[in-house]
Design an enzyme around this catalytic site. Structure first.
Site, mmCIF file in Angstrom:
data_model
loop_
_atom_site.group_PDB
_atom_site.id
_atom_site.type_symbol
_atom_site.label_atom_id
_atom_site.label_comp_id
_atom_site.label_asym_id
_atom_site.label_seq_id
_atom_site.Cartn_x
_atom_site.Cartn_y
_atom_site.Cartn_z
ATOM 1 N N ARG A 75 0.850 -1.187 0.000
ATOM 2 C CA ARG A 75 0.000 0.000 0.000
ATOM 3 C C ARG A 75 0.893 1.246 0.000
ATOM 4 O O ARG A 75 1.009 1.963 1.001
ATOM 5 C CB ARG A 75 -0.911 -0.018 1.223
ATOM 6 C CG ARG A 75 -2.065 0.964 1.138
ATOM 7 C CD ARG A 75 -3.054 0.711 2.254
ATOM 8 N NE ARG A 75 -4.209 1.575 2.158
ATOM 9 C CZ ARG A 75 -5.287 1.456 2.925
ATOM 10 N NH1 ARG A 75 -5.334 0.498 3.848
ATOM 11 N NH2 ARG A 75 -6.314 2.278 2.782
ATOM 12 N N LYS A 182 5.929 -18.213 9.319
ATOM 13 C CA LYS A 182 5.336 -18.536 10.611
ATOM 14 C C LYS A 182 4.829 -17.243 11.247
ATOM 15 O O LYS A 182 5.264 -16.153 10.851
ATOM 16 C CB LYS A 182 6.362 -19.230 11.507
ATOM 17 C CG LYS A 182 7.472 -18.314 12.049
ATOM 18 C CD LYS A 182 8.333 -19.055 13.033
ATOM 19 C CE LYS A 182 9.357 -18.155 13.669
ATOM 20 N NZ LYS A 182 8.808 -17.188 14.612
ATOM 21 N N ASP A 211 10.362 -22.158 7.471
ATOM 22 C CA ASP A 211 11.017 -22.163 8.771
ATOM 23 C C ASP A 211 12.488 -21.911 8.475
ATOM 24 O O ASP A 211 13.219 -22.819 8.083
ATOM 25 C CB ASP A 211 10.830 -23.504 9.487
ATOM 26 C CG ASP A 211 11.449 -23.509 10.889
ATOM 27 O OD1 ASP A 211 12.298 -22.632 11.156
ATOM 28 O OD2 ASP A 211 11.093 -24.369 11.697
ATOM 29 N N HIS A 212 12.919 -20.651 8.635
ATOM 30 C CA HIS A 212 14.243 -20.283 8.130
ATOM 31 C C HIS A 212 15.362 -21.050 8.826
ATOM 32 O O HIS A 212 16.453 -21.186 8.283
ATOM 33 C CB HIS A 212 14.468 -18.770 8.253
ATOM 34 C CG HIS A 212 14.649 -18.278 9.653
ATOM 35 N ND1 HIS A 212 13.597 -17.925 10.459
ATOM 36 C CD2 HIS A 212 15.765 -18.079 10.379
ATOM 37 C CE1 HIS A 212 14.061 -17.527 11.632
ATOM 38 N NE2 HIS A 212 15.375 -17.605 11.608
ATOM 39 N N LYS A 216 19.373 -23.219 7.411
ATOM 40 C CA LYS A 216 20.741 -22.967 7.861
ATOM 41 C C LYS A 216 21.637 -24.155 7.548
ATOM 42 O O LYS A 216 21.253 -25.315 7.710
ATOM 43 C CB LYS A 216 20.750 -22.661 9.366
ATOM 44 C CG LYS A 216 20.119 -21.317 9.722
ATOM 45 C CD LYS A 216 20.226 -21.035 11.203
ATOM 46 C CE LYS A 216 19.634 -19.687 11.548
ATOM 47 N NZ LYS A 216 20.440 -18.572 10.998
ATOM 48 N N GLU A 250 18.513 -15.713 22.883
ATOM 49 C CA GLU A 250 18.756 -14.396 22.305
ATOM 50 C C GLU A 250 19.160 -13.438 23.410
ATOM 51 O O GLU A 250 18.627 -13.510 24.527
ATOM 52 C CB GLU A 250 17.508 -13.887 21.588
ATOM 53 C CG GLU A 250 17.096 -14.732 20.395
ATOM 54 C CD GLU A 250 15.880 -14.171 19.686
ATOM 55 O OE1 GLU A 250 16.045 -13.364 18.767
ATOM 56 O OE2 GLU A 250 14.745 -14.530 20.080
ATOM 57 N N ASP A 269 6.397 -18.938 19.515
ATOM 58 C CA ASP A 269 7.250 -18.267 18.543
ATOM 59 C C ASP A 269 8.424 -19.127 18.117
ATOM 60 O O ASP A 269 8.868 -19.052 16.968
ATOM 61 C CB ASP A 269 7.765 -16.944 19.137
ATOM 62 C CG ASP A 269 8.483 -16.080 18.120
ATOM 63 O OD1 ASP A 269 7.993 -15.981 16.973
ATOM 64 O OD2 ASP A 269 9.534 -15.499 18.456
ATOM 65 N N HIS A 274 10.771 -23.968 15.303
ATOM 66 C CA HIS A 274 12.218 -24.150 15.199
ATOM 67 C C HIS A 274 12.724 -25.338 16.019
ATOM 68 O O HIS A 274 13.394 -26.234 15.506
ATOM 69 C CB HIS A 274 12.952 -22.892 15.668
ATOM 70 C CG HIS A 274 12.642 -21.661 14.879
ATOM 71 N ND1 HIS A 274 12.279 -21.702 13.563
ATOM 72 C CD2 HIS A 274 12.660 -20.348 15.227
ATOM 73 C CE1 HIS A 274 12.072 -20.471 13.128
ATOM 74 N NE2 HIS A 274 12.295 -19.639 14.119
ATOM 75 N N LYS A 372 14.413 -14.577 25.565
ATOM 76 C CA LYS A 372 14.969 -13.257 25.257
ATOM 77 C C LYS A 372 15.800 -12.773 26.446
ATOM 78 O O LYS A 372 15.578 -13.179 27.580
ATOM 79 C CB LYS A 372 13.837 -12.260 25.000
ATOM 80 C CG LYS A 372 12.831 -12.671 23.943
ATOM 81 C CD LYS A 372 13.369 -12.480 22.555
ATOM 82 C CE LYS A 372 12.274 -12.736 21.506
ATOM 83 N NZ LYS A 372 12.805 -12.619 20.134
#
Length: 520
Positions: A75, A182, A211-212, A216, A250, A269, A274, A372
């Site tokens: 947009r 996802k 699913d990145h 890998k 992380e 998440d 993963h 996290k």
């Protein structure tokens, strides 16, 4: 004429030809055939930081056809040149491979932009006309993939519009595919509903769920490590393995993602997709072949045999981070970052205990954790072995000896570490842990491609091995749903300080069986 726009006015119709080679020769890369990619949500961070740079990197490596077409849909009141500038800036800032003007010029010739909202039929009619023109001008041959980098709530509208204007129709030998990011639902029932919506428009073999992590290089190396080496297979079972720890940590907080994250949480998440996929690759039996069908069949067997271990008050842990010191800086807690409800029970740390009810893994706990604001950024799979049944040493000789472990480092320092006992130099018999390390960066001169490079190329090639199918997604929710339901009925998550490795309950979770978490 600007460098980024150069080449956009040249009218060519390049034709792609398949290299004359034996398809079984794995020394040469597979190159995508005539094709185009349309990205919805092209103005988002994922598109700018990952997707557009990955497309350039593939072109730079010679893995895209000369007539490849990239279409953006958003947009925005942009012309083709405006979107071309956006792609150019993203490539210059985030591409993995060096910038080459000739590669960019060739790629730029196939870049198009269609302005509009998801509920605008005229915009999708224009998109259909643009794709038809690309088939003629660029020789894409009717082969197009649609990348839905948008919230799941927008899927039905986008899919219905694509179907309405005929963009999902597969004619003759041409193909149409859809790529979905996802999360794949919020629980089992929502995942089933989402799958029904997608499969009403695209057949399952044309659906690619990204699913990145599966793209890998190190994740794919799990298969090579296990099945190309006789060294590991004899001890890859409950006779020798004490437990398995799979960690994705992380060191960053939520920041501006708090509004998106609230109501989702760490388990949905990361664990549902993963970590359960990493567990399936670690625990699966050897497939008959590495064909998508055989690989998926073995992963699904593992997921179907996997159950959460109770009681959940003792075998799971969850938490929310508080402010604290991390990396020499004072960082805010979750509530100070804004975007979270004061009474939110959404966890930023999650740990669960699973068991695989199979002959190979009976009695071996699998511990999965993610969070996290933890001690450092790391993703790893640690296979921890049982202690030797008899040690002909005095206790003082082995007081610093731990358990043998094989650790597969997924990120950031990709490689494999083996931990074992060795004698300390000197006149006395003293044994302590040492490590043997393999690093991708040391062993290979070529840097590993980004995950999205591999996955986008696989979409264009129609190679689905690294993409979860309906059954895998739904089975993952069957594993996680009982834990989520228990948490929803039992108050707030425990707090933990930023820079630590999670709440105290996570330590207690393993201590009850005499085990401890690794400190990567």
């Amino acid at each position: 004429m600007s460098a980024q726009a150069h080449g956009a006015n040249r009218q060519t119709s390049p034709q792609w030809t398949n290299p004359l080679r034996d398809p079984r020769d794995k020394r040469l890369p597979r190159i995508a055939g005539p094709s185009g990619l349309t990205i919805f949500g092209v103005t988002g961070d994922l598109s700018r930081k990952k997707l557009m740079p990955a497309i350039y990197d593939l072109a730079n490596r010679g893995l895209l056809p000369p007539g490849f077409a990239l279409t953006g849909f958003a947009r925005r009141d942009w012309a083709n040149q405006d979107f071309m500038q956006v792609v150019y800036d993203a490539v210059k800032e985030n591409a993995r491979t060096p910038f080459h003007q000739t590669v960019w010029d060739r790629l730029a010739e196939g870049i198009r932009f269609v302005p509009g909202s998801f509920d605008d039929p005229e915009a999708f009619d224009q998109l259909a006309e643009t794709i038809k023109e690309l088939d003629t001008e660029r020789g894409t041959g009717g082969n197009h993939a649609f990348y839905l980098s948008v919230p799941p709530s927008a899927f039905p509208t986008v899919l219905q519009q694509l179907a309405r204007c005929g963009l999902t129709d597969q004619k003759d030998d041409a193909w149409r595919r859809v790529v979905i990011e996802k999360p794949f639902g919020h629980d089992l029932s929502s995942a089933q509903e989402l799958n029904d919506i997608v499969n009403d428009v695209f057949p399952e073999e044309s659906v690619f769920r990204i699913d990145h992590y599966l793209g890998k290089e190190t994740v794919q190396n799990i298969l090579a490590l296990r099945f190309a080496n006789q060294l590991f297979d004899p001890v890859w079972n409950a006779h020798y393995v004490d437990h398995v720890q799979i960690t994705m940590a992380e060191d960053i907080g939520l920041g501006g993602r708090a509004g998106y994250y609230d109501g989702i949480g760490a388990a949905r998440d990361v664990i549902q997709n993963h970590l359960l996929q990493l567990m399936a690759l670690t625990a699966m039996e050897e497939p008959v072949s590495f064909s998508p069908r055989d690989l998926r069949a073995e992963k699904l067997k593992v997921l179907e045999a996997t159950k959460p271990v109770g009681p959940f008050d003792e075998t799971t842990a969850r938490g929310q981070y508080e402010g604290g010191w991390q990396g020499g800086s004072l960082v805010p807690g979750l509530q100070e970052e804004g975007g979270f409800a004061d009474d939110s029970t959404t966890e930023t740390f999650a740990a669960i205990t699973l068991e695989v009810e199979s002959r190979r893994w009976a009695g071996v706990p699998f511990y999965l954790r993610t969070g996290k604001r933890l001690g450092r950024r790391v993703t790893e799979i640690a296979v921890v072995f049982k202690r030797a049944p008899h040690l002909p040493f005095d206790d003082t000789m082995t007081e610093e000896l731990g358990q043998n472990a094989l650790v597969i480092r997924v990120q950031p320092d990709e490689g494999v570490t083996m931990r074992f006992g060795s004698k300390v130099p000197g006149t006395s018999m003293e044994v302590r842990d040492v490590t043997m390390d393999f690093g991708y960066g040391h062993a290979f001169t070529e840097s590993s491609p980004e995950a999205y490079e591999r996955l986008i190329l696989d979409v264009l090639l129609g190679e689905p091995s690294l993409f979860p199918v309906n059954d895998e997604v739904e089975q993952s929710w069957k594993i996680l749903d009982p834990v989520l339901e228990h948490w929803a009925a039992h108050g707030r998550p425990e707090s933990y300080k930023a820079g630590t490795w999670g709440p105290d309950s996570a330590e207690t979770m393993l201590a009850r069986t005499g085990r401890v978490w690794r400190r990567p």
